[in-house]
Design an enzyme around this catalytic site. Structure first.
Site, short mmCIF file in Angstrom:
data_model
loop_
_atom_site.label_atom_id
_atom_site.label_comp_id
_atom_site.label_asym_id
_atom_site.label_seq_id
_atom_site.Cartn_x
_atom_site.Cartn_y
_atom_site.Cartn_z
N HIS A 72 -11.95 10.02 53.13
CA HIS A 72 -11.65 10.75 54.37
C HIS A 72 -12.86 11.59 54.76
CE1 HIS A 72 -7.03 10.71 53.43
NE2 HIS A 72 -7.55 9.51 53.55
N TYR A 203 -2.82 20.33 55.66
CA TYR A 203 -2.40 21.56 54.99
C TYR A 203 -1.76 22.46 56.06
CZ TYR A 203 -5.50 20.47 50.99
OH TYR A 203 -6.11 19.89 49.90
N PRO A 295 -3.30 24.37 42.86
CA PRO A 295 -3.79 23.08 43.37
C PRO A 295 -4.25 23.07 44.83
CG PRO A 295 -1.41 23.00 43.07
CD PRO A 295 -1.86 24.31 42.53
N LYS A 299 -9.04 21.37 42.99
CA LYS A 299 -10.23 21.59 42.15
C LYS A 299 -10.08 21.25 40.67
CE LYS A 299 -13.15 22.93 45.11
NZ LYS A 299 -13.21 21.55 45.61
N TYR A 387 -14.76 22.81 49.57
CA TYR A 387 -13.73 21.78 49.39
C TYR A 387 -14.33 20.48 48.85
CZ TYR A 387 -9.43 19.17 50.29
OH TYR A 387 -8.30 18.41 50.14
P1 RFL Z 1 -5.19 17.38 31.06
O1 RFL Z 1 -5.22 16.37 32.15
O2 RFL Z 1 -4.01 18.27 30.95
O3 RFL Z 1 -5.40 16.58 29.70
C1 RFL Z 1 -5.18 17.16 28.44
C2 RFL Z 1 -4.76 16.08 27.50
O4 RFL Z 1 -4.61 16.66 26.20
C3 RFL Z 1 -3.43 16.15 25.62
N1 RFL Z 1 -2.95 17.10 24.60
C4 RFL Z 1 -3.09 16.91 23.29
N2 RFL Z 1 -3.65 15.92 22.59
C5 RFL Z 1 -3.63 16.01 21.23
N3 RFL Z 1 -3.05 17.04 20.57
C6 RFL Z 1 -2.47 18.05 21.22
N4 RFL Z 1 -1.89 19.06 20.57
C7 RFL Z 1 -2.49 18.02 22.66
N5 RFL Z 1 -2.00 18.84 23.61
C8 RFL Z 1 -2.30 18.28 24.79
C9 RFL Z 1 -2.46 15.98 26.79
O5 RFL Z 1 -1.42 15.08 26.49
C10 RFL Z 1 -3.40 15.48 27.87
O6 RFL Z 1 -3.47 14.08 27.92
O7 RFL Z 1 -6.48 18.34 31.11
P2 RFL Z 1 -7.98 18.09 31.63
O8 RFL Z 1 -8.56 16.84 31.03
O9 RFL Z 1 -8.65 19.37 31.46
O10 RFL Z 1 -7.80 17.77 33.20
C11 RFL Z 1 -7.33 18.73 34.10
C12 RFL Z 1 -6.55 18.07 35.23
O11 RFL Z 1 -5.58 17.21 34.69
C13 RFL Z 1 -5.89 19.11 36.16
O12 RFL Z 1 -6.75 20.20 36.36
C14 RFL Z 1 -5.53 18.50 37.54
O13 RFL Z 1 -4.46 17.59 37.43
C15 RFL Z 1 -5.16 19.61 38.53
N6 RFL Z 1 -4.74 19.10 39.84
C16 RFL Z 1 -5.67 18.68 40.78
N7 RFL Z 1 -6.99 18.65 40.48
C17 RFL Z 1 -7.89 18.15 41.38
O14 RFL Z 1 -9.09 18.17 41.08
N8 RFL Z 1 -7.52 17.64 42.61
C18 RFL Z 1 -6.21 17.64 42.99
O15 RFL Z 1 -5.89 17.11 44.07
C19 RFL Z 1 -5.23 18.19 42.08
N9 RFL Z 1 -3.93 18.19 42.40
C20 RFL Z 1 -3.38 19.05 40.16
C21 RFL Z 1 -3.01 18.60 41.47
C22 RFL Z 1 -2.40 19.41 39.24
C23 RFL Z 1 -1.08 19.34 39.61
N10 RFL Z 1 -0.14 19.68 38.62
C24 RFL Z 1 0.77 18.73 38.13
C25 RFL Z 1 -0.33 20.89 37.88
C26 RFL Z 1 -1.68 18.54 41.84
C27 RFL Z 1 -0.71 18.95 40.92
C28 RFL Z 1 0.72 18.92 41.37
C1 PHB Z 2 -2.55 15.43 45.89
O1 PHB Z 2 -2.64 14.43 46.62
O2 PHB Z 2 -1.90 15.41 44.83
C2 PHB Z 2 -3.21 16.69 46.29
C3 PHB Z 2 -4.04 16.71 47.39
C4 PHB Z 2 -4.65 17.91 47.77
C5 PHB Z 2 -4.41 19.05 47.06
C6 PHB Z 2 -3.59 19.03 45.94
C7 PHB Z 2 -2.98 17.84 45.56
O3 PHB Z 2 -4.99 20.22 47.45
#
Ligand code: RFL
Ligand code: PHB
Length: 397
Positions: A72, A203, A295, A299, A387
Site C-alpha cells: 500500500h 484507522y 498495536p 510496530k 509508520y
Molecule cells: P513472539 O512472537 O511472542 O514469539 C515468542 C515465541 O517464544 C515462544 N515461547 C517459548 N519457547 C520456549 N520456551 C518458553 N518458555 C517459551 N515461552 C514462549 C512462544 O511460543 C513464541 O513462539 O515474540 P517476538 O518474536 O518478539 O515477536 C513479537 C511479535 O510477535 C509481536 O510484537 C507482534 O505480533 C505485535 N503486533 C504487530 N506488530 C507489527 O509489527 N505489526 C502489526 O501490524 C502488529 N499487529 C501485533 C498486532 C500483536 C497483536 N497481538 C495479538 C498482541 C496485532 C495484534 C492483535
Molecule cells: C493487522 O492487520 O493486524 C494490523 C494492522 C495495523 C495495525 C495493527 C494490526 O496497526
C-alpha cells in the site's frame, strides 16, 4: 548438546536471528514451546515496515512475500465522518506499507532454517536459563514437554521468548528497570471471509471508540474494535460486532463496509512496556521479551526484527575477531529505537482511541491533533516517517 547461540522462542525475533547468524556461519539451536503447526497458524501482526521487507529480501527469504503481500502507498485516518489520506509513499520518498501476515513470515523463516539444516526444537517444556553471567551459559529443557531433562551449553543465549517467557526473569530484578503502562482498553479483532472494503488501511476515531479496517488477502479481511480491557468476547455476538463497526466507520459520503462470515474473533489487552537493560552477562533479550507496544503503530514485529539485526551484527563482529564493542552497546543501540517506537505507538493510540475519562476539552484537543496531522505537510511527514519505520541498524543512514 552445545551450540554457539542458544535461542529461546521461534517467533519472528528468534527465527530471524537464527537465519541471520546462519548466513554468517554461526551455529544456533532454537527452542520453542509450541508445535510448528501452532506457530504457523497463530494470527498476529499484519504490517511490515520497509526495513523488515528489505531485510527479508536481502537475506533470501522474501520470495513468497513479494508474490503474495499487498504493497500500500498510504493509510486513511477517518474522523468526523470523513476520510483523510496520508500518502506514505510520497511523504517518505518511495517507502511502502506492506501487508503480509506474521504467520506467513514465520512459515518463510521456519522453512529457510530447516532447508539449511538448522535446528528448531518444537514442543519443548520447562525451559530454564542458567549461568547467564558466565562464559558458558546453559539452557535446560524437556523435549515433548515432559521428556528427559536436557541441557545445551552455549556461548550466548538470545531470549526471544515473548512477553511471558523465562528469559527476562533470568536478569536479576535488582539489575533491570521495567517501565510499564497498562492501557484501559483492548482490541477485539476479527477475521472475515469477504473481499476488501477499501484499498488501504483505515484507522478511525469515532465518539463510540476506535476501529481499524485492515486486510489479509483478497478473500480474507482483518478488522479491529476498541473495547474495554476487561471485556469478554462472550459479550460480542456477531451482530453486535457488525453494528458497532458500521457505526464507528460511517461516513457522510456513504462508504460501505462489506460484511462476510466471521471465522475468528478474540480480544487482546494493550500495554506499553520496556525492560532496561536488554542484556545481562551473556544473555540478550530481543523483541516482545524486552518490550511491548500497543498495536496502533504496527510496530511490534518490526521492533523484534530491528533488535535481532543489531544482535546478529554484534555476534558476527565477536566471532570474526573477538570485538565486543557492539555487543556491549547492544542494549543502548536497541533502546534508542525502541523508545521512539514506544513514543509513536503511544501517540497513535492516544490520538485514535476514545478515553472514557476525557473531558470535552481533551476530546477537542484530540480532534485538533487529527485535523493538524492530516492537513500539515510537516506533521503528516513525521507520521509517515515513523509508520513506515525509522532506519534499522543494517540500513545506511
Ligand atoms: P513472539 O512472537 O511472542 O514469539 C515468542 C515465541 O517464544 C515462544 N515461547 C517459548 N519457547 C520456549 N520456551 C518458553 N518458555 C517459551 N515461552 C514462549 C512462544 O511460543 C513464541 O513462539 O515474540 P517476538 O518474536 O518478539 O515477536 C513479537 C511479535 O510477535 C509481536 O510484537 C507482534 O505480533 C505485535 N503486533 C504487530 N506488530 C507489527 O509489527 N505489526 C502489526 O501490524 C502488529 N499487529 C501485533 C498486532 C500483536 C497483536 N497481538 C495479538 C498482541 C496485532 C495484534 C492483535
Ligand atoms: C493487522 O492487520 O493486524 C494490523 C494492522 C495495523 C495495525 C495493527 C494490526 O496497526
Amino acid at each position: 548438546m552445545r551450540t554457539q547461540v542458544g535461542i529461546v522462542g521461534a517467533g519472528p525475533a528468534g527465527l530471524m536471528l537464527s537465519h541471520l547468524l546462519h548466513l554468517q556461519g554461526i551455529d544456533s539451536i532454537v527452542l520453542e514451546s509450541r508445535t510448528r503447526k501452532e506457530i504457523e497458524e497463530t494470527i498476529r501482526a499484519g504490517v511490515l515496515e520497509q526495513g523488515t521487507v528489505d531485510l527479508m529480501n536481502a537475506t533470501g527469504v522474501g520470495e513468497r512475500m513479494m508474490a503474495q503481500a499487498q504493497f500500500h502507498h498510504g493509510i486513511e485516518l477517518r474522523f468526523n465522518g470523513r476520510g483523510h489520506r496520508i500518502d506514505m509513499h510520497q511523504l517518505t520518498g518511495g517507502k511502502n506499507v506492506t501487508v503480509y501476515p506474521q504467520h506467513e513470515v514465520i512459515k518463510d523463516l521456519v522453512r529457510a532454517r530447516l532447508e539449511a539444516g538448522g535446528e528448531i526444537l518444537f514442543n519443548v517444556g520447562q525451559v530454564s536459563l542458567h549461568d547467564v553471567d558466565t562464559l558458558s551459559p546453559k539452557i535446560r529443557f524437556r523435549q515433548d514437554q515432559d521428556g528427559e531433562l536436557q541441557e545445551i551449553t552455549c556461548d550466548f543465549i538470545a531470549g526471544c521468548d515473548g512477553f511471558h517467557g523465562p528469559s527476562r526473569p533470568a536478569i536479576p530484578r535488582s539489575v533491570r528497570t521495567e517501565y510499564d503502562s497498562l492501557l484501559p482498553f483492548g482490541w477485539l479483532g476479527i477475521l472475515i471471509e469477504a473481499p476488501p472494503s477499501t484499498p488501504e488501511l483505515i484507522y478511525t476515531n469515532h465518539d463510540r471508540g476506535f476501529a481499524l479496517v485492515s486486510t489479509r488477502s483478497p478473500q480474507i479481511q482483518r478488522l479491529y474494535l476498541q473495547v474495554d480491557r476487561q471485556d469478554d468476547i462472550a459479550h460480542w455476538p456477531d451482530d453486535r460486532i457488525w453494528s458497532e463497526l458500521h457505526a464507528r466507520l460511517e461516513t457522510s459520503d456513504n462508504w460501505k463496509l462489506i460484511e462476510g462470515p466471521i471465522i475468528q474473533k478474540g480480544i487482546v489487552a494493550m500495554r506499553s512496556f520496556v525492560c532496561d537493560p536488554m542484556q545481562y552477562g551473556r544473555l540478550f533479550l530481543a523483541g516482545d521479551a524486552a518490550h511491548i507496544v500497543p498495536p496502533t503503530g504496527a510496530k511490534g514485529l518490526n521492533l523484534a526484527v530491528a533488535d535481532v539485526a543489531v544482535l546478529a551484527r554484534a555476534l558476527t563482529e565477536f566471532y570474526a575477531d573477538g570485538d565486543t564493542t557492539r555487543m556491549q552497546q547492544y542494549s543502548s543501540i536497541c533502546l534508542r529505537r525502541v523508545w521512539k517506537a514506544e513514543r509513536f505507538s503511544w501517540y497513535m493510540t492516544s490520538m485514535l482511541h476514545r478515553h472514557s475519562h476525557h473531558s470535552a476539552f481533551e476530546r477537542n484537543i484530540q480532534l485538533a491533533e487529527l485535523d493538524y496531522v492530516t492537513s500539515s505537510l510537516a506533521a503528516s511527514t513525521s507520521l509517515a516517517e515513523n509508520y513506515v519505520g525509522l532506519p534499522m541498524e543494517w540500513e545506511p543512514r
